[in-house]
Design a protein around this motif. Sequence first.
Motif, PDB file in Angstrom:
ATOM      1  N   ILE A  50      23.094 -19.850   7.546  1.00  0.00           N
ATOM      2  CA  ILE A  50      22.622 -19.325   8.910  1.00  0.00           C
ATOM      3  C   ILE A  50      23.034 -20.126   9.968  1.00  0.00           C
ATOM      4  O   ILE A  50      23.923 -19.755  10.744  1.00  0.00           O
ATOM      5  CB  ILE A  50      21.121 -18.985   8.705  1.00  0.00           C
ATOM      6  N   VAL A  51      22.830 -21.422   9.742  1.00  0.00           N
ATOM      7  CA  VAL A  51      23.594 -22.476  10.721  1.00  0.00           C
ATOM      8  C   VAL A  51      24.722 -22.481  10.893  1.00  0.00           C
ATOM      9  O   VAL A  51      25.518 -22.450  12.015  1.00  0.00           O
ATOM     10  CB  VAL A  51      22.751 -23.863  10.479  1.00  0.00           C
ATOM     11  N   GLY A  52      25.353 -22.236   9.606  1.00  0.00           N
ATOM     12  CA  GLY A  52      26.906 -22.084   9.555  1.00  0.00           C
ATOM     13  C   GLY A  52      27.844 -20.810   9.684  1.00  0.00           C
ATOM     14  O   GLY A  52      28.786 -20.541   9.763  1.00  0.00           O
ATOM     15  N   CYS A  53      26.777 -19.560  10.314  1.00  0.00           N
ATOM     16  CA  CYS A  53      27.115 -18.672  10.621  1.00  0.00           C
ATOM     17  C   CYS A  53      27.848 -17.546   9.495  1.00  0.00           C
ATOM     18  O   CYS A  53      28.811 -16.974   9.569  1.00  0.00           O
ATOM     19  CB  CYS A  53      28.119 -18.418  11.892  1.00  0.00           C
ATOM     20  N   LEU A  54      27.531 -18.190   8.221  1.00  0.00           N
ATOM     21  CA  LEU A  54      27.965 -17.378   7.094  1.00  0.00           C
ATOM     22  C   LEU A  54      27.042 -16.300   7.002  1.00  0.00           C
ATOM     23  O   LEU A  54      27.279 -15.516   6.051  1.00  0.00           O
ATOM     24  CB  LEU A  54      28.110 -18.360   5.873  1.00  0.00           C
ATOM     25  N   ASP A  55      25.860 -16.318   7.442  1.00  0.00           N
ATOM     26  CA  ASP A  55      24.879 -15.167   6.970  1.00  0.00           C
ATOM     27  C   ASP A  55      23.991 -15.050   8.314  1.00  0.00           C
ATOM     28  O   ASP A  55      23.962 -16.112   9.327  1.00  0.00           O
ATOM     29  CB  ASP A  55      24.196 -15.707   5.840  1.00  0.00           C
ATOM     30  N   VAL A  56      23.318 -14.034   8.510  1.00  0.00           N
ATOM     31  CA  VAL A  56      22.476 -13.778   9.629  1.00  0.00           C
ATOM     32  C   VAL A  56      20.836 -13.917   9.053  1.00  0.00           C
ATOM     33  O   VAL A  56      20.517 -13.273   8.037  1.00  0.00           O
ATOM     34  CB  VAL A  56      22.965 -12.625  10.326  1.00  0.00           C
ATOM     35  N   PRO A  57      19.883 -14.095   9.918  1.00  0.00           N
ATOM     36  CA  PRO A  57      18.542 -14.013   9.414  1.00  0.00           C
ATOM     37  C   PRO A  57      18.286 -12.529   9.391  1.00  0.00           C
ATOM     38  O   PRO A  57      18.744 -11.680  10.064  1.00  0.00           O
ATOM     39  CB  PRO A  57      17.797 -14.541  10.656  1.00  0.00           C
ATOM     40  N   THR A  58      17.230 -12.404   8.871  1.00  0.00           N
ATOM     41  CA  THR A  58      16.459 -11.024   8.532  1.00  0.00           C
ATOM     42  C   THR A  58      15.760 -10.836   9.624  1.00  0.00           C
ATOM     43  O   THR A  58      15.914  -9.623  10.227  1.00  0.00           O
ATOM     44  CB  THR A  58      15.647 -10.940   6.952  1.00  0.00           C
ATOM     45  N   SER A  59      15.187 -11.717  10.191  1.00  0.00           N
ATOM     46  CA  SER A  59      14.506 -11.810  11.451  1.00  0.00           C
ATOM     47  C   SER A  59      14.213 -13.177  12.255  1.00  0.00           C
ATOM     48  O   SER A  59      14.632 -14.174  11.443  1.00  0.00           O
ATOM     49  CB  SER A  59      12.716 -11.083  11.127  1.00  0.00           C
TER      50      SER A  59
END
Length: 241
Positions: A50-59
Motif C-alpha cells: 500500500i505504501v508503495g502504491c502497488l495496492d490500495v486499501p479496502t477502507s
Amino acid sequence: MIELIDVTKVYRMGNVDVAALQGVTLSVAEGEMVAIVGPSGSGKSTIMNIVGCLDVPTSGRYVLEGDDVGQLGDDRLAEIRNQKIGFVFQTYNLLPRLTALANVEMPLLYGNGHDGRRRALEALERVGLAHRAHHRPTELSGGEQQRVGIARALVKEPSILLADEPTGNLDSKSSVEIIAILQRLNDEGITVVIVTHEPDIVSHTKRAISVLDGRVVSDVPVDGTRRAAAPSAPAPSGGAR
Ligand code: ADP
C-alpha cells in the motif's frame, strides 16, 4: 509524508475474506528511517504494497506527500509509484543476462531521457559499484548484487526507498554494508522504510514499528541508533581516537 489512516485490507480467497490489515494508522515523516517488524503473516508486505502504491486499501485513507492515493486508479497509482518510490527486494530481482549498468538503466528505458547511461552510472557510483558496471549479476557477490538493486531503485531519484528484507539473503558482513548504504542515503535526505526480521538491522534504523495480526502493536524510537561503516570508507588509521 506517508500517512495511513485507519487502513484495512481484506483479500477475498474464494468465498473467504482474509483481513490482512485491521485498521492501521501510522505516519512517517520526510527523512525518517523506519523498520517494520513482525512475524510472518502479520501484514508487513501488505503495508509495504500500500505504501508503495502497488495496492490500495479496502477502507481508510493513504495520503502520500499530500496526495490521497487510496482512491486512485491503476494509471495514476503507477505514475506516483514511478516518480516517488524506489523498491529494494530481498532477492535483488536483477535480470541475469544484463550487466549491472543495464539493470540499473532499466527503469529509465520507458522515460524520455537520453542520458540513461550516465544516470545509471551515477547511481552505481552512489553505491560504490561503478567499477563493476559491466559485470553480470552472476559475476557479483550477493552484497554487490544488492548494491546494484539499490542503484536501480535510486536511478529515478525517488524521495522514498522501500526495502523488503534487503539483507535477508546476505551474510552479516554484506548486511552491514547494505545497511551502511541505506543509512548514508537516509543522511542525504531519502526516507527509508525497511521490512526486516533481523534485530541487528532494526538497531541501525531510527524507529521500529511492530505489526501483529494486521495491527500496529508498538511504535518506538530506536535508542542510540547504531552506525554502520560504509563499504567504501577507508579503514581507520592507527591515529584514530
Ligand atoms: P507478512 O508480510 O507480515 O508476512 P502479509 O502482508 O504478506 O504478511 O500477509 C498478511 C495476511 O494476509 C496473511 O494472512 C496472508 O495470508 C494474507 N494475504 C496476503 N496477501 C494476500 C493475497 N494476495 N490474497 C489473499 N491473502 C493474502
